[in-house]
Design an enzyme around this catalytic site. Sequence first.
Site, PDB file in Angstrom:
ATOM      1  N   ASP A   1       0.850  -1.191   0.000  1.00 28.81           N
ATOM      2  CA  ASP A   1       0.000   0.000   0.000  1.00 28.81           C
ATOM      3  C   ASP A   1       0.883   1.238   0.000  1.00 28.81           C
ATOM      4  OD1 ASP A   1      -1.949   1.882   0.208  1.00 28.81           O
ATOM      5  OD2 ASP A   1      -2.719   1.250   2.158  1.00 28.81           O
ATOM      6  N   SER A   2       1.050   1.821  -1.184  1.00 30.18           N
ATOM      7  CA  SER A   2       1.884   3.023  -1.278  1.00 30.18           C
ATOM      8  C   SER A   2       1.185   4.245  -0.702  1.00 30.18           C
ATOM      9  CB  SER A   2       2.253   3.288  -2.743  1.00 30.18           C
ATOM     10  OG  SER A   2       1.088   3.489  -3.525  1.00 30.18           O
TER      11      SER A   2
END
Length: 399
Positions: free
Chosen positions: A252-253
């Site tokens: 999850d950037s």
Amino acid sequence: MLLTVYCVRRDLSEVTFSLQVDADFELHNFRALCELESGIPAAESQIVYAERPLTDNHRSLASYGLKDGDVVILRQKENADPRPPVQFPNLPRIDFSSIAVPGTSSPRQRQPPGTQQSHSSPGEITSSPQGLDNPALLRDMLLANPHELSLLKERNPPLAEALLSGDLEKFSRVLVEQQQDRARREQERIRLFSADPFDLEAQAKIEEDIRQQNIEENMTIAMEEAPESFGQVVMLYINCKVNGHPVKAFVDSGAQMTIMSQACAERCNIMRLVDRRWAGIAKGVGTQKIIGRVHLAQVQIEGDFLPCSFSILEEQPMDMLLGLDMLKRHQCSIDLKKNVLVIGTTGSQTTFLPEGELPECARLAYGAGREDVRPEEIADQELAEALQKSAEDAERQKP
């Protein structure tokens, strides 16, 4: 075979739609399907093929020379034919939860109020047992046509669920409720059009009605031009190991920090390293209690061993989330074309997991206990169950 129907209504509005039917499909059944799509009653429809009107309702489409890919013209007669109706008279026009169907809904919404009122009064909905409220006839037609059944499941899930339950009483109840609700909306619409133009309340409701029409038109365009936007995608997960224990990590950037659930930390035997001075509250879509922080642990991705720190959350459905701190630290790159996560500091890469290998909390919901079944298999199973129940009901009703 697939037939394209070019429809011209009495008010000269036009619409085009396609129907998937068998070659031995009789004309009166085809008229009924056209009524469901166009809203034109079967008794008022005139079907033309190769400049020749099709009149014998009991002949098959193939006997008229129709074949796959042909185009037929459907015209609404100026005056309804007073002769007795055909085998499927005045079938109910299903309101697919007010969702605009590409190319079909918008013209019907622009019909004059008088035309709408003639088809939507509560008396018409409940008066004719062989007309608008013949749920058994409609149910049999939908079950016999997989294409129409799939459209119903997509556009009117409550009615489709009642249909596939095999309970005729439940199906009838849902159908009548939707017809009555539609009649109430149409009557309210007519009342607004005939209200005092200086009535602020009426104008506000008309404005809301116009806004809803614009929303449906926008959705129609999206369904035609970008149908993929209505699909769902699975999130990005990779396989890794923490302290030698296998973990499925969510990439999850958009997350600021790398987190791990308390249960996963216990499985990986790193709870002894939690620094509780870093306790707090994690805020995002919701809030989670942070127990503390593990300042340094070893994460193995493919053949690389990478140092990483974790914030331990008390109640977290996913085991581990690789946040932006970890991704930037190791110069990771998300390559969606190759479907891999590239570790920039080492040059290695790992493939994102397919849906079948994701943890249960990350899979698309197909229903309780059915996570491993594909949507098309669920649809086939439901259709088979509904057909079987319908056949059993028919056997019981025989004298």
